[in-house]
Design an enzyme around this catalytic site. Structure first.
Site, short mmCIF file in Angstrom:
data_model
loop_
_atom_site.label_atom_id
_atom_site.label_comp_id
_atom_site.label_asym_id
_atom_site.label_seq_id
_atom_site.Cartn_x
_atom_site.Cartn_y
_atom_site.Cartn_z
N SER A 1 41.53 35.23 45.62
CA SER A 1 42.27 35.03 46.87
C SER A 1 41.56 34.09 47.84
O SER A 1 42.18 33.61 48.79
CB SER A 1 42.48 36.38 47.53
OG SER A 1 42.97 37.30 46.59
N PRO B 1 41.71 46.76 44.28
CA PRO B 1 41.59 45.98 45.52
C PRO B 1 42.83 45.13 45.77
O PRO B 1 43.44 44.61 44.83
CB PRO B 1 40.38 45.05 45.26
CG PRO B 1 39.85 45.39 43.91
CD PRO B 1 40.86 46.25 43.21
N LYS C 1 46.73 43.12 34.38
CA LYS C 1 45.97 44.16 35.09
C LYS C 1 46.58 45.55 34.84
O LYS C 1 45.87 46.53 34.64
CB LYS C 1 45.94 43.87 36.61
CG LYS C 1 45.22 42.59 36.99
CD LYS C 1 43.82 42.47 36.42
CE LYS C 1 42.82 43.44 37.01
NZ LYS C 1 41.47 43.27 36.37
P1 NAP Z 1 36.25 35.60 38.95
O1 NAP Z 1 35.26 35.12 39.92
O2 NAP Z 1 37.17 34.60 38.31
O3 NAP Z 1 35.50 36.42 37.82
C1 NAP Z 1 36.11 36.72 36.61
C2 NAP Z 1 35.00 37.05 35.63
O4 NAP Z 1 35.60 37.45 34.39
C3 NAP Z 1 34.10 35.85 35.32
O5 NAP Z 1 32.78 36.29 35.24
C4 NAP Z 1 34.60 35.40 33.96
O6 NAP Z 1 33.62 34.75 33.18
C5 NAP Z 1 34.94 36.74 33.36
N1 NAP Z 1 35.80 36.58 32.19
C6 NAP Z 1 37.04 36.07 32.13
N2 NAP Z 1 37.47 36.04 30.86
C7 NAP Z 1 36.45 36.55 30.10
C8 NAP Z 1 36.25 36.77 28.71
N3 NAP Z 1 37.20 36.47 27.80
N4 NAP Z 1 35.08 37.31 28.31
C9 NAP Z 1 34.11 37.62 29.19
N5 NAP Z 1 34.22 37.42 30.52
C10 NAP Z 1 35.38 36.89 30.96
O7 NAP Z 1 37.25 36.67 39.61
P2 NAP Z 1 36.98 37.84 40.65
O8 NAP Z 1 37.83 37.53 41.82
O9 NAP Z 1 35.55 38.11 40.83
O10 NAP Z 1 37.68 39.05 39.89
C11 NAP Z 1 36.92 40.05 39.24
C12 NAP Z 1 37.82 41.23 38.93
O11 NAP Z 1 38.44 41.70 40.12
C13 NAP Z 1 38.96 40.92 37.95
O12 NAP Z 1 39.12 42.03 37.11
C14 NAP Z 1 40.16 40.77 38.87
O13 NAP Z 1 41.38 41.04 38.21
C15 NAP Z 1 39.84 41.80 39.94
N6 NAP Z 1 40.50 41.57 41.23
C16 NAP Z 1 40.28 40.42 41.93
C17 NAP Z 1 40.91 40.24 43.16
C18 NAP Z 1 40.68 38.99 44.00
O14 NAP Z 1 41.41 38.79 44.98
N7 NAP Z 1 39.69 38.17 43.71
C19 NAP Z 1 41.78 41.23 43.66
C20 NAP Z 1 41.98 42.39 42.90
C21 NAP Z 1 41.33 42.57 41.70
P3 NAP Z 1 33.48 33.14 33.15
O15 NAP Z 1 32.68 32.76 34.36
O16 NAP Z 1 32.76 32.88 31.87
O17 NAP Z 1 34.88 32.59 33.17
#
Ligand code: NAP
Length: 343
Positions: free
Chosen positions: A201, A186, A161
């Protein structure tokens, strides 16, 4: 003419909530998925989650690891929410599995957006790019802070990140033109699950509901609701003064794990039967950490509640956020409703 927004990683948790809110606000939305074979299932998840204006949603295939598809994805796009990135905190065998798609993917998205004349890109970074690798401190973390990559406790996800966000700002420094960048930071994002995938999370809530631990270690989590994170992305996209800024999306003091458990027990009734009531003394975790990598990774953070400020997001974006309890309860209720909790 309707404004068109590209959301990357349309199959994801935060991206899904962004898509729902964008459609409800009248935007045309194009979402990327790695393969168009996912379109039908992602659509049905969004419909299940209450999607309106479905006719304004289209899909395009693009992978963060490949150049193909991104130019097509950007055609006619005004704004980009670049949300996609691999999410896997903790140990991984090869750090590049996270770092390469995060950093190279961000650069691919920015280059394609630049070439297509996109107005603004909002990139989802994370608190992992802010507060990791610092010695424990009482001071409040803000947008001025960056994770110290060679500091203690920085995992591959934190590196991915931080490096992705830094590469994005470097890219912007090396270009002149009208495109703007905003980054979102976030803390732990919780709230209503999309489909049957429990991501990020929300795993913590699922593990607590499943009785995955007999007692709570004294760990603290700063929590923000996914619906507020999605709204912040849209505000960051449209607020003129947000250009060139980072925004920490947090909400009040970090919540101790035992209090997350107490909230779930108080609000979920019988469904919370496996939630522990006891805590485990720090000394026991520290002794166990000598033998167990799992305990070793949490031992340094026992009793440490990071302080955060959302003053900038409130002031510049006019952002407000729900209490963490609402995110915890909504996450837990959605998991119970979808049968994602062991009986
Ligand atoms: P998530 O549900 O796992 O979503 C991740 C997304 O990224 C999925 O759509 C996944 O696609 C896609 N992805 C991963 N590798 C990829 C690749 N090589 N090419 C294209 N797409 C790819 O996670 P999320 O919690 O929604 O997180 C979304 C963002 O928020 C991320 O950038 C994460 O670092 C950030 N974030 C999350 C949190 C948290 O607590 N959840 C906190 C801070 C920041 P597939 O479905 O095909 O795998």
């Amino acid at each position: 003419m309707t404004t068109r927004v590209l959301v990357t990683g349309g199959s994801g948790f935060i991206a899904g909530h962004c898509i729902l809110q964008l459609l409800a606000s009248g935007y045309q939305v194009r979402a990327t998925v790695r393969s168009l074979t996912r379109e039908a299932s992602v659509r049905s998840v969004l419909i299940d989650a209450g999607m309106v204006n479905e006719h304004n949603l289209s899909f395009v295939a693009a992978d963060l690891m490949r150049d193909g598809g991104w130019a097509e994805a950007m055609q006619g796009v005004d704004f980009v929410l670049h949300v996609a990135s691999p999410v896997q905190p903790g140990h991984v065998d090869d750090e590049d599995d996270l770092i390469v798609p995060a950093r190279e993917g961000a650069l691919r998205v920015l280059r394609a957006a630049w070439d297509a004349g996109v107005e603004r890109v909002v990139l989802t970074s994370a608190f992992h790019a802010v507060s990791w690798g610092h010695p424990h401190t009482d001071r409040v973390f803000t947008e001025a802070d960056w994770t110290v990559l060679d500091g203690p406790g920085v995992d591959a996800y934190g590196k991915s990140k931080t490096l992705a966000e830094q590469a994005a700002w470097e890219f912007m420094k090396g270009t002149t033109g009208p495109m703007e960048l905003v980054t979102m930071l976030p803390v732990a994002v919780m709230g209503p699950v999309m489909g049957n995938d429990v991501s990020g999370s929300n795993h913590l809530i699922q593990s607590i509901l499943n009785g995955g631990m007999p007692a709570f270690p004294h760990l603290f989590f700063p929590i923000v609701d996914v619906r507020d994170v999605a709204r912040a992305h849209i505000l960051a996209m449209t607020t003129p003064d947000a250009a060139g800024q980072r925004f920490l999306l947090s909400n009040g003091p970090a919540v101790e794990m035992k209090d997350i458990g107490a909230t779930i027990r108080a609000r979920l009734g019988a469904a919370a039967r496996n939630v522990p009531t006891r805590t485990v003394p720090n000394i026991i975790v520290r002794i166990a950490s000598v033998f167990s990598p799992q305990f070793r990774s949490i031992a340094p953070d026992l009793g440490y509640a990071k302080k955060t400020s959302n003053e900038k997001a409130r002031r510049v974006l006019g952002w407000t956020s729900r209490d963490p309890e609402e995110a915890i309860v909504a996450a837990a209720e959605s998991m119970v409703k979808k049968g994602l909790v062991n009986k």
